[in-house]
Design an enzyme around this catalytic site. Structure first.
Site, PDB file in Angstrom:
ATOM      1  N   ASP A   1       6.214  21.787 -24.052  1.00 40.94           N
ATOM      2  CA  ASP A   1       6.242  20.782 -23.002  1.00 40.94           C
ATOM      3  C   ASP A   1       5.602  21.413 -21.772  1.00 40.94           C
ATOM      4  O   ASP A   1       5.217  22.582 -21.786  1.00 40.94           O
ATOM      5  CB  ASP A   1       7.690  20.385 -22.675  1.00 40.94           C
ATOM      6  CG  ASP A   1       8.529  20.141 -23.920  1.00 40.94           C
ATOM      7  OD1 ASP A   1       8.066  19.374 -24.788  1.00 40.94           O
ATOM      8  OD2 ASP A   1       9.631  20.725 -24.031  1.00 40.94           O
TER       9      ASP A   1
ATOM     10  N   ASP B   1       3.744  17.818 -27.332  1.00 35.83           N
ATOM     11  CA  ASP B   1       5.146  17.437 -27.506  1.00 35.83           C
ATOM     12  C   ASP B   1       5.575  16.621 -26.296  1.00 35.83           C
ATOM     13  O   ASP B   1       5.067  15.547 -26.066  1.00 35.83           O
ATOM     14  CB  ASP B   1       6.006  18.683 -27.716  1.00 35.83           C
ATOM     15  CG  ASP B   1       7.416  18.349 -28.175  1.00 35.83           C
ATOM     16  OD1 ASP B   1       7.648  17.210 -28.624  1.00 35.83           O
ATOM     17  OD2 ASP B   1       8.293  19.211 -28.091  1.00 35.83           O
TER      18      ASP B   1
ATOM     19  N   ASP C   1      11.356  17.941 -21.101  1.00 32.26           N
ATOM     20  CA  ASP C   1      12.453  17.736 -22.056  1.00 32.26           C
ATOM     21  C   ASP C   1      13.691  18.472 -21.575  1.00 32.26           C
ATOM     22  O   ASP C   1      13.604  19.605 -21.064  1.00 32.26           O
ATOM     23  CB  ASP C   1      12.060  18.228 -23.446  1.00 32.26           C
ATOM     24  CG  ASP C   1      11.192  17.222 -24.193  1.00 32.26           C
ATOM     25  OD1 ASP C   1      10.826  16.198 -23.595  1.00 32.26           O
ATOM     26  OD2 ASP C   1      10.872  17.475 -25.372  1.00 32.26           O
TER      27      ASP C   1
ATOM     28  N   ARG D   1       9.763   7.299 -24.764  1.00 33.08           N
ATOM     29  CA  ARG D   1      10.635   8.324 -24.169  1.00 33.08           C
ATOM     30  C   ARG D   1      10.481   8.402 -22.651  1.00 33.08           C
ATOM     31  O   ARG D   1      10.051   9.415 -22.113  1.00 33.08           O
ATOM     32  CB  ARG D   1      10.378   9.695 -24.797  1.00 33.08           C
ATOM     33  CG  ARG D   1      10.656   9.734 -26.280  1.00 33.08           C
ATOM     34  CD  ARG D   1      10.556  11.145 -26.827  1.00 33.08           C
ATOM     35  NE  ARG D   1      10.809  11.162 -28.274  1.00 33.08           N
ATOM     36  CZ  ARG D   1      10.783  12.239 -29.035  1.00 33.08           C
ATOM     37  NH1 ARG D   1      10.527  13.416 -28.484  1.00 33.08           N
ATOM     38  NH2 ARG D   1      11.014  12.163 -30.328  1.00 33.08           N
TER      39      ARG D   1
END
Length: 409
Positions: free
Chosen positions: A204, A240, A244, A296
């Site tokens: 990330d 990715d 996160d 997301r």
């Protein structure tokens, strides 16, 4: 005398900028500003001595300024110019050849694990082990651990290209940086992801794993421009997440950032089975701009998430849009006074229920109309979160976020 001279030089070096960096580098999270204000709030390196204020221009200087993961002394790191983690110290581009171990290559990997012959079996064997070792080699260049009590601030519109900040520590401030997400050079094929399998990657821009009291503010997050490639009929996914938050991380505020042109944007909670996350993962998202993300924004498990005054926009340049808010296992999402503009999509696309059911949506302006979207889901049996200083009228959110999110102007 030396300390006074250092501070004078530091102040003079910032005077040409419209933003007052002399104050910015020592700013702390305002009181009551989201869940990160709990348990003492976030001060980062605000009280750092002059000897622990670093101005960095290179990867090496950044690493030296951070020190080891156990370097808990208060420190401020000012990034002066772009730092590209995808090139070596001589300016040469780092690619697959710099990291792959002997015996590994993608051509052989594709032949070995082709679904037509491999089928729905767990990926294993020598080539998979060699892929993992190659991936570990890249990780050493990409992932940087941030020690506790650290403030990292960028000057003007500096970019950090291809780096993954990993935070498992406490009391961190990251502001005013344009992140270009790392490119995973060794994605893994997963036959069990979706009906036909998928490529999964790591890295990330910021990974928060177990960290506490963290403030991410006025940054930009997006991918590098890459050619879309497909193997086994699926996109060869080399990105990715952007930010996160997993593994029991807690008390986090994410404010005034831009997240754009990305697929799996923000994951909060990594697994339904990670019961240790229960009661943690308290995150506030406010005044962020989510532009043309696929999904997301965030997707949540377990966490208690307050989402207010954000602006979500998807236009016809993002035909792959899936959803913004993902209601996962035991998640608790309270979303209010957000603005949502979804071209060719209805309000029902904004929320997707996975293995959860509780979400409260109040006064969200969806495609120009206040929608009672909470009617489709079970509302949370909790009081409205009160950790905010000012809740914008929903009619002012779009302009406020559009004008103020991202790098300081």
């Amino acid at each position: 005398m030396k300390k006074i001279l250092f501070l004078l030089i530091l102040m003079l070096s910032f005077v040409s900028f419209s933003v007052d960096y002399n104050n910015l580098i020592r700013e702390t999270l305002p009181q009551n500003d989201g869940y990160a204000s709990l348990n003492g709030g976030v001060s980062g390196g605000a009280n750092a001595d002059s000897k622990n204020i670093y101005r960095v221009k290179t990867k090496k200087e950044l690493l030296n300024a951070l020190g080891s993961i156990g370097n808990n002394v208060e420190k401020i790191i000012v990034i002066e110019n772009d730092i590209d983690f995808t090139i070596d110290s001589n300016g040469n581009k780092l690619d697959v050849s710099n990291y792959e171990v002997s015996g590994y290559n993608l051509k052989d990997y594709l032949k070995e694990y082709n679904p037509d012959s491999w089928g729905k079996n767990k990926i294993s064997g020598n080539l998979e082990e060699l892929r993992k070792k190659s991936s570990k080699n890249q990780e050493k260049d990409v992932v940087i651990d941030i020690p506790s009590n650290t403030t990292i601030v960028g000057l003007e519109n500096v970019k950090l290209i291809g780096v993954n900040f990993r935070i498992s520590t406490n009391n961190i401030i990251i502001r005013n940086i344009h992140f270009i997400t790392p490119l995973d050079l060794f994605p893994q094929w997963d036959p069990f992801d979706d009906k036909t399998g998928n490529w999964n990657s790591q890295y990330d821009s910021i990974t928060i794993k177990g960290g506490n009291n963290i403030w991410i503010d006025h940054c930009i997050f997006e991918d590098s421009k890459t050619e879309e490639i497909k193997y086994f009929g699926r996109k060869y996914e080399q990105h990715d997440g952007l930010v996160d938050i997993t593994d029991g991380a807690d008390n986090i505020t994410v404010s005034y950032n831009i997240f754009r042109n990305h697929n799996k944007t923000m994951l909060i909670g990594s697994s339904d089975n990670k019961k240790s996350d229960d009661g943690k993962l308290k995150v506030t998202l406010h005044h962020n701009y989510f532009y043309n993300i696929v999904q997301r924004g965030p997707r949540v498990r377990y966490g208690l998430i307050h989402i207010y005054n954000n602006y979500y926009k998807n236009d016809n340049r993002n035909p792959d849009y899936k959803y913004s808010l993902g209601v996962g296992y035991n998640s608790k999402i309270y979303a209010e006074n957000n603005v949502v503009d979804l071209e060719n999509k209805g309000y029902e696309s904004f929320v997707k229920v996975f293995n959860g059911k509780y979400i409260t949506l109040i006064n969200n302006l969806v495609n120009g109309k206040i929608e009672n979207v909470y009617k489709n889901y079970e509302s949370l049996d909790i009081q409205a979160p009160s950790l905010y200083n000012k809740m914008d009228n929903v009619n002012n959110v779009k302009d406020n976020v559009s004008n103020n999110a991202g790098i300081f102007k």
